[in-house]
Write a protein that holds these residues in place. Structure first.
Motif, short mmCIF file in Angstrom:
data_model
loop_
_atom_site.label_atom_id
_atom_site.label_comp_id
_atom_site.label_asym_id
_atom_site.label_seq_id
_atom_site.Cartn_x
_atom_site.Cartn_y
_atom_site.Cartn_z
N VAL A 26 -15.34 22.80 -24.86
CA VAL A 26 -14.94 22.99 -23.47
C VAL A 26 -16.18 22.98 -22.56
CG1 VAL A 26 -13.82 24.53 -21.80
CG2 VAL A 26 -12.96 24.39 -24.16
N GLN A 27 -16.09 22.21 -21.47
CA GLN A 27 -17.06 22.31 -20.39
C GLN A 27 -16.35 22.83 -19.15
OE1 GLN A 27 -18.77 18.70 -18.46
NE2 GLN A 27 -20.76 19.73 -18.62
N VAL A 28 -16.96 23.80 -18.48
CA VAL A 28 -16.40 24.38 -17.26
C VAL A 28 -17.28 23.99 -16.08
CG1 VAL A 28 -15.63 26.50 -16.12
CG2 VAL A 28 -15.56 26.34 -18.62
N ILE A 29 -16.63 23.53 -15.00
CA ILE A 29 -17.33 23.08 -13.80
C ILE A 29 -16.83 23.91 -12.62
CG2 ILE A 29 -17.81 21.14 -12.26
CD1 ILE A 29 -17.12 19.28 -14.65
N HIS A 30 -17.76 24.51 -11.87
CA HIS A 30 -17.40 25.32 -10.70
C HIS A 30 -17.43 24.42 -9.47
CE1 HIS A 30 -17.22 28.15 -7.54
NE2 HIS A 30 -18.03 29.10 -8.00
N ASN A 31 -16.23 24.13 -8.93
CA ASN A 31 -16.12 23.26 -7.76
C ASN A 31 -15.30 23.89 -6.64
OD1 ASN A 31 -16.75 20.65 -6.54
ND2 ASN A 31 -14.56 20.21 -6.71
N SER A 32 -15.14 25.20 -6.66
CA SER A 32 -14.44 25.87 -5.56
C SER A 32 -15.39 26.00 -4.38
CB SER A 32 -13.94 27.25 -5.97
OG SER A 32 -13.46 27.95 -4.83
N SER A 33 -15.06 25.31 -3.28
CA SER A 33 -15.94 25.28 -2.11
C SER A 33 -15.74 26.48 -1.18
CB SER A 33 -15.72 23.98 -1.32
OG SER A 33 -15.99 22.86 -2.13
N ASP A 34 -14.86 27.39 -1.54
CA ASP A 34 -14.67 28.62 -0.78
C ASP A 34 -15.97 29.44 -0.86
OD1 ASP A 34 -13.94 31.17 0.16
OD2 ASP A 34 -11.91 31.01 -0.65
N HIS A 143 -10.75 14.21 -8.20
CA HIS A 143 -10.66 14.45 -6.75
C HIS A 143 -10.58 15.96 -6.54
CE1 HIS A 143 -9.42 14.68 -2.66
NE2 HIS A 143 -8.83 13.50 -2.56
N GLY A 144 -11.67 16.54 -6.02
CA GLY A 144 -11.72 17.99 -5.87
C GLY A 144 -12.00 18.47 -4.47
N SER A 145 -11.70 17.64 -3.46
CA SER A 145 -11.92 18.03 -2.07
C SER A 145 -10.59 18.40 -1.44
CB SER A 145 -12.57 16.90 -1.28
OG SER A 145 -12.66 17.23 0.09
N THR A 146 -10.44 19.68 -1.05
CA THR A 146 -9.14 20.17 -0.61
C THR A 146 -8.65 19.53 0.68
OG1 THR A 146 -10.25 22.04 0.47
CG2 THR A 146 -9.37 22.41 -1.75
N GLY A 219 -16.48 19.61 -1.79
CA GLY A 219 -16.77 19.99 -0.41
C GLY A 219 -15.70 19.54 0.56
N PHE A 220 -16.01 19.68 1.85
CA PHE A 220 -15.02 19.47 2.91
C PHE A 220 -15.41 18.29 3.80
CE2 PHE A 220 -15.10 24.13 2.13
CZ PHE A 220 -13.82 24.27 1.60
N LEU A 221 -14.42 17.46 4.13
CA LEU A 221 -14.65 16.43 5.13
C LEU A 221 -14.88 17.04 6.51
CD1 LEU A 221 -12.09 13.60 4.25
CD2 LEU A 221 -14.57 13.55 3.99
N ASP A 222 -14.16 18.13 6.80
CA ASP A 222 -14.31 18.82 8.08
C ASP A 222 -14.67 20.28 7.82
OD1 ASP A 222 -14.26 19.81 10.63
OD2 ASP A 222 -12.22 19.15 11.10
N SER A 223 -15.96 20.54 7.76
CA SER A 223 -16.42 21.90 7.47
C SER A 223 -16.06 22.88 8.58
CB SER A 223 -17.94 21.91 7.25
OG SER A 223 -18.28 21.16 6.10
N THR A 224 -15.92 22.37 9.82
CA THR A 224 -15.63 23.27 10.94
C THR A 224 -14.26 23.93 10.80
OG1 THR A 224 -14.65 21.53 12.34
CG2 THR A 224 -17.04 21.86 12.47
N GLN A 225 -13.36 23.31 10.05
CA GLN A 225 -12.04 23.89 9.80
C GLN A 225 -11.99 24.66 8.49
OE1 GLN A 225 -9.44 23.71 12.11
NE2 GLN A 225 -11.15 22.92 13.33
N ASN A 226 -13.16 24.79 7.86
CA ASN A 226 -13.21 25.42 6.54
C ASN A 226 -14.42 26.35 6.42
OD1 ASN A 226 -10.98 24.09 4.73
ND2 ASN A 226 -11.85 22.42 5.94
N SER A 231 -20.38 20.47 2.83
CA SER A 231 -19.89 19.16 3.26
C SER A 231 -19.47 18.32 2.05
CB SER A 231 -20.97 18.42 4.04
OG SER A 231 -21.27 19.10 5.23
N PHE A 232 -18.62 17.35 2.34
CA PHE A 232 -18.09 16.45 1.31
C PHE A 232 -19.22 15.67 0.64
CE2 PHE A 232 -16.47 12.37 -0.13
CZ PHE A 232 -15.28 12.69 -0.75
N GLY A 233 -19.07 15.47 -0.65
CA GLY A 233 -20.00 14.63 -1.40
C GLY A 233 -19.44 14.31 -2.76
#
Length: 367
Positions: A26-34, A143-146, A219-226, A231-233
């Motif tokens: 198992v590999q675990v990846i932390h991608n929660s942008s909160d 795809h991990g961008s909310t 990350g987020f396409l619109d960080s101002t709303q999040n 940022s997205f990447g």
């Protein structure tokens, strides 16, 4: 780096208790942008497995017990037990199977739009090495961008064309088996009409021959709303774990365009010019020219000519589809007649395109 060494030590100690048990990789990846989940603790069966697990970090592949329930609890960093966990899920892994587990989504009650709930997305049939050896890299796409739309991924340097089609949030697109080269990839909307972002995927430069990696949208396409989050990447998780590797962002390819209104039909004396679903030129008058502007190149887009009071492209006077070449300069002239009567000859309205335009004299200020 110190935190990552401590992570490896924790995982090694944790695995000792399972040395005689059946296991899965198992590999675990932390991608929660909160931002509230920027650093978390991961508990397995009430044992602290990953202490201070940072955003955009991956574990190496590790052995976890299989064919038995494993309780996973996510807690804030510095937690002392699993009481009132931020997130809890029980999984049952198959023996001798390989998994990619990605932590994603939002744990905060407010401050994010959309507020997609936190969860663990699990891909079975994962790989640590390329199926075809050192001449290829196997790339798992996620795809991990909310707040990103459904997208396509298009390779433009070979060009290989569309390599991922209609990937939505939390989708795994499966493995791509790629020769070890450096590639250019565009993230486009699912209509293939807008380039969201453009990246280099430098597999050769990163020396990934023989490896299997995970490339994820983060990350987020619109960080101002999040909550002004990351940022997205696009980022790559290597099988050895550690901080995710950011794929270099490239400029979006563009062409230069000037539009000239030369339709002498009174019914078209003032029009709106739409580019896809957005107004490009509002109340564009006869015998008026736009300045030269940048327009995305390499993707088909729809130009709609509509009444000056238009609110959308429904009922447009005319519509045209163009695909521009990168670094080219275009002059587009609106010409002809839209009215059914009153003009002779009634030459139909059209957009005439000159593809070798110039903004400056070829020979400088003397000409």
């Amino acid at each position: 780096m110190k935190n990552f060494r401590l992570l490896l030590l924790n995982l090694a100690l944790l695995s000792v208790g399972w040395v005689n048990a059946q296991t899965a990789r198992v590999q675990v990846i932390h991608n929660s942008s909160d931002t509230a989940a920027a650093t978390v603790d991961v508990w397995l069966n009430n044992t602290l497995a990953i202490d201070d697990f940072n955003y955009r970090t991956a574990t190496p592949f590790l052995d976890l017990p299989s064919n038995t329930p494993v309780d996973i609890t996510i807690q804030p960093s510095n937690s002392v037990d699993t009481t009132s966990g931020l997130f809890r899920q029980t999984v049952n892994l198959d023996s001798n199977q390989t998994y990619i587990v990605i932590a994603n989504g939002i744990i905060s009650a407010s401050g994010y739009s959309p507020s997609t709930p936190f969860g663990l997305d699990i891909f079975a049939n994962g790989r640590e090495t390329s199926a075809n050896g050192a001449t290829e890299t196997d790339v798992l796409v996620y795809h991990g961008s909310t707040d990103a739309p459904t997208v396509d991924v298009v390779e433009t340097s070979v060009p290989a064309g569309t390599i991922v089609d209609n990937a939505s949030y939390s989708d795994f697109a499966g493995y791509l088996q790629l020769a070890v080269n450096d590639y250019t990839i565009e993230v486009r909307d699912s209509a293939n009409s807008t380039i969201v972002a453009n990246y280099s995927a430098p597999l050769q430069t990163l020396n990934t021959g023989g490896l299997a990696i995970t490339v994820l949208a983060s990350g987020f396409l619109d960080s101002t709303q999040n909550s002004n989050g990351a940022s997205f990447g696009l980022f790559a998780a290597l099988p050895t774990g550690g901080p995710l590797v950011a794929l270099p962002e490239l400029p979006i390819p563009t062409a230069r365009v000037q539009v000239i209104h030369n339709s002498a039909d009174l019914a078209a004396s003032k029009v709106d010019v739409w580019l896809n679903d957005g107004v490009l030129l509002d109340d564009f008058e006869f015998r008026t020219a736009s300045p030269f502007v940048d327009a995305q190149a390499g993707v088909p887009f729809v130009v709609s000519i509509a009444d000056s009071a238009s609110t959308d492209t429904a009922g447009a006077i005319a519509q045209y589809t163009f695909t521009l070449e990168e670094d080219s300069t275009y002059i587009i002239v609106a010409n002809g007649i839209v009215s059914p009567s009153g003009y002779s000859p009634a030459t139909p309205f059209n957009l005439d395109v000159f593809a070798s335009g110039r903004e400056t004299s070829a020979n400088g200020a003397t000409e």
